[in-house]
Design a protein around this motif. Sequence first.
Motif, mmCIF file in Angstrom:
data_model
loop_
_atom_site.group_PDB
_atom_site.id
_atom_site.type_symbol
_atom_site.label_atom_id
_atom_site.label_comp_id
_atom_site.label_asym_id
_atom_site.label_seq_id
_atom_site.Cartn_x
_atom_site.Cartn_y
_atom_site.Cartn_z
ATOM 1 N N GLY A 60 47.869 55.898 57.379
ATOM 2 C CA GLY A 60 46.889 55.324 58.297
ATOM 3 C C GLY A 60 45.807 54.549 57.574
ATOM 4 N N ILE A 61 46.200 53.586 56.770
ATOM 5 C CA ILE A 61 45.259 52.804 55.977
ATOM 6 C C ILE A 61 45.841 51.398 55.827
ATOM 7 C CG2 ILE A 61 46.309 53.546 53.802
ATOM 8 C CD1 ILE A 61 43.509 53.482 52.549
ATOM 9 N N PHE A 62 44.989 50.403 55.657
ATOM 10 C CA PHE A 62 45.458 49.033 55.526
ATOM 11 C C PHE A 62 45.561 48.674 54.052
ATOM 12 C CE2 PHE A 62 43.401 49.371 59.641
ATOM 13 C CZ PHE A 62 44.339 48.806 60.480
ATOM 14 N N LEU A 63 46.787 48.556 53.554
ATOM 15 C CA LEU A 63 47.059 48.181 52.173
ATOM 16 C C LEU A 63 47.630 46.769 52.210
ATOM 17 C CD1 LEU A 63 48.763 51.529 51.078
ATOM 18 C CD2 LEU A 63 46.336 50.914 50.885
ATOM 19 N N GLU A 64 46.847 45.792 51.800
ATOM 20 C CA GLU A 64 47.197 44.407 52.073
ATOM 21 C C GLU A 64 47.300 43.562 50.804
ATOM 22 O OE1 GLU A 64 44.340 42.991 54.905
ATOM 23 O OE2 GLU A 64 45.140 44.268 56.509
ATOM 24 N N LEU A 65 48.157 42.557 50.909
ATOM 25 C CA LEU A 65 48.278 41.518 49.892
ATOM 26 C C LEU A 65 47.687 40.239 50.459
ATOM 27 C CD1 LEU A 65 51.965 42.261 48.873
ATOM 28 C CD2 LEU A 65 49.973 42.554 47.372
ATOM 29 N N PRO A 66 47.199 39.359 49.611
ATOM 30 C CA PRO A 66 46.652 38.101 50.136
ATOM 31 C C PRO A 66 47.726 37.268 50.820
ATOM 32 C CG PRO A 66 46.845 38.025 47.731
ATOM 33 C CD PRO A 66 47.105 39.442 48.132
ATOM 34 N N VAL A 67 47.310 36.535 51.843
ATOM 35 C CA VAL A 67 48.236 35.632 52.530
ATOM 36 C C VAL A 67 48.619 34.498 51.594
ATOM 37 C CG1 VAL A 67 48.497 34.049 54.481
ATOM 38 C CG2 VAL A 67 47.278 36.214 54.775
ATOM 39 N N ASP A 68 47.626 34.001 50.910
ATOM 40 C CA ASP A 68 47.820 32.941 49.932
ATOM 41 C C ASP A 68 46.635 33.019 48.991
ATOM 42 O OD1 ASP A 68 48.898 30.861 48.591
ATOM 43 O OD2 ASP A 68 48.443 29.330 50.092
ATOM 44 N N THR A 69 46.739 32.449 47.831
ATOM 45 C CA THR A 69 45.615 32.515 46.906
ATOM 46 C C THR A 69 45.645 31.355 45.932
ATOM 47 O OG1 THR A 69 44.511 33.854 45.215
ATOM 48 C CG2 THR A 69 46.900 34.012 45.329
ATOM 49 N N LEU A 70 44.485 30.860 45.597
ATOM 50 C CA LEU A 70 44.333 29.850 44.548
ATOM 51 C C LEU A 70 43.839 30.514 43.275
ATOM 52 C CD1 LEU A 70 42.690 26.987 46.651
ATOM 53 C CD2 LEU A 70 45.084 27.250 45.990
ATOM 54 N N ARG A 71 43.975 31.828 43.219
ATOM 55 C CA ARG A 71 43.501 32.579 42.074
ATOM 56 C C ARG A 71 44.168 32.064 40.798
ATOM 57 N NH1 ARG A 71 43.468 36.249 38.255
ATOM 58 N NH2 ARG A 71 43.016 38.462 38.483
ATOM 59 N N PRO A 72 43.363 31.628 39.810
ATOM 60 C CA PRO A 72 43.959 31.158 38.549
ATOM 61 C C PRO A 72 44.481 32.319 37.728
ATOM 62 C CG PRO A 72 41.563 31.171 38.380
ATOM 63 C CD PRO A 72 41.893 31.529 39.809
ATOM 64 N N ILE A 73 45.501 32.064 36.931
ATOM 65 C CA ILE A 73 46.041 33.074 36.027
ATOM 66 C C ILE A 73 45.562 32.728 34.621
ATOM 67 C CG2 ILE A 73 48.128 34.219 35.189
ATOM 68 C CD1 ILE A 73 47.740 34.551 38.148
ATOM 69 N N GLN A 74 44.500 33.407 34.176
ATOM 70 C CA GLN A 74 43.968 33.130 32.853
ATOM 71 C C GLN A 74 44.813 33.795 31.780
ATOM 72 O OE1 GLN A 74 42.239 34.673 35.286
ATOM 73 N NE2 GLN A 74 40.316 33.605 35.691
ATOM 74 N N ASP A 75 44.543 33.407 30.535
ATOM 75 C CA ASP A 75 45.211 34.072 29.413
ATOM 76 C C ASP A 75 44.850 35.555 29.415
ATOM 77 O OD1 ASP A 75 46.362 31.737 28.610
ATOM 78 O OD2 ASP A 75 44.756 31.244 27.196
ATOM 79 N N GLU A 76 43.557 35.846 29.657
ATOM 80 C CA GLU A 76 43.137 37.226 29.827
ATOM 81 C C GLU A 76 43.283 37.518 31.316
ATOM 82 O OE1 GLU A 76 40.002 34.820 27.579
ATOM 83 O OE2 GLU A 76 41.114 34.714 29.414
ATOM 84 N N LYS A 77 44.448 37.995 31.714
ATOM 85 C CA LYS A 77 44.799 38.048 33.139
ATOM 86 C C LYS A 77 43.960 39.030 33.938
ATOM 87 C CE LYS A 77 49.576 36.757 32.115
ATOM 88 N NZ LYS A 77 49.494 36.874 30.643
ATOM 89 N N LEU A 78 43.290 39.963 33.263
ATOM 90 C CA LEU A 78 42.540 40.991 33.974
ATOM 91 C C LEU A 78 41.047 40.856 33.720
ATOM 92 C CD1 LEU A 78 44.797 44.140 33.540
ATOM 93 C CD2 LEU A 78 44.646 42.575 35.440
ATOM 94 N N GLN A 79 40.432 39.872 34.303
ATOM 95 C CA GLN A 79 38.980 39.736 34.252
ATOM 96 C C GLN A 79 38.428 40.332 35.541
ATOM 97 O OE1 GLN A 79 37.512 35.899 33.060
ATOM 98 N NE2 GLN A 79 39.358 35.434 31.899
ATOM 99 N N PHE A 80 38.351 41.669 35.552
ATOM 100 C CA PHE A 80 38.078 42.393 36.793
ATOM 101 C C PHE A 80 36.773 41.973 37.452
ATOM 102 C CE2 PHE A 80 40.817 45.277 34.338
ATOM 103 C CZ PHE A 80 41.861 45.387 35.234
ATOM 104 N N GLU A 81 35.747 41.709 36.643
ATOM 105 C CA GLU A 81 34.448 41.387 37.226
ATOM 106 C C GLU A 81 34.458 40.035 37.935
ATOM 107 O OE1 GLU A 81 34.666 39.521 33.239
ATOM 108 O OE2 GLU A 81 35.178 41.485 34.077
#
Length: 335
Positions: free
Chosen positions: A162-183
């Motif tokens: 009973g929770i909404f676990l969602e993926l983006p519909v679409d994204t322009l999120r860039p993929i940097q060399d350091e792929k995990l820039q969480f902030e």
Amino acid sequence: MKYFLSHISFCIFIIFSNLTFGKEFNKLFEINIQMEPTKIPFESQVDFAFEALLVKLLGEESEEIVFEILSTNRSEDFLLSYAYSKINELSFLNAKFNQDFVIQSLRSLDIEFVSQNRPVVLFDVIIDNGFSSPYVLTNSKSEKSINQSIQNILKQVSEERGIFLELPVDTLRPIQDEKLQFEKVKNFYSEYDYDFLETILIERQDLNEWVLSDKEVNLSFKNIDLLLEYFQNNLQANIYNYLSAFKVSNDSYQIEIVFSNISDKNTFESLIDFLNKNLVVKEFSIKKFVTNTLTIEIESYGQVDQLLSSLLFHQNIDDIYFDRESNVIFSRLGT
């Protein structure tokens, strides 16, 4: 005892920095559980389904609470209807439980639960299979087995807990060399409404070896099946952390709500029906109704921000505002 009310839409003026977003989970008291009806007694089938319902409401398993509730009632006492179905040759029991009776039982035992307002967790999943360019997983239909597996896991756990676990519909999120820039990740999803954002990197290190990384771990797996198994188990374990922030306490308080622009009888009746079904509202009474403006007095559970969040689920709320000084909520209904 509750009462009866009307209609609303969605441009919001709210002065709460801690107001959760959430969405309304419509089939909260409906359970679909894999079951072989010819091999398990019916009473046991209903027991399994009822325990699954309590996990959905409480956010976690609790044998103590199950025992406490079933010490005075049977699981079948809470059952409204049931049916069987087959999906891919597997048998499923669909059980619908009596919302009022279940909630009454939880309240009488002073057990806190999560109401219809459920958190939205947005998953920012980057996949690097070692052969093509890394990409961000979306909710679009895909022929790639790893994409399908993750999408199916999120769908299954979402319905089960009973929770909404969602993926983006679409994204322009860039993929940097350091792929995990969480902030910085949250800036890529500013157009999405969510309560929690989880960034996960899945990388192929060798022909069969895979690595899963997030904010806390960096784990290696001998094959993709082991990685997916970990992903599902870890997700199940973390659901309580998401849901716990949405639990509604049994403490109650009094507040007044003024609904304006009630244009017709249908709007009025819709609002009353909505409040009667709202699990955050304990009871309410009409104070006055003058010139399309309805004033009601409500006794509500939990916190004011939880009541406000629940009111936003009504389909025609145009705006809502809480005046702390006068302890009054003002809401305008749309046409």
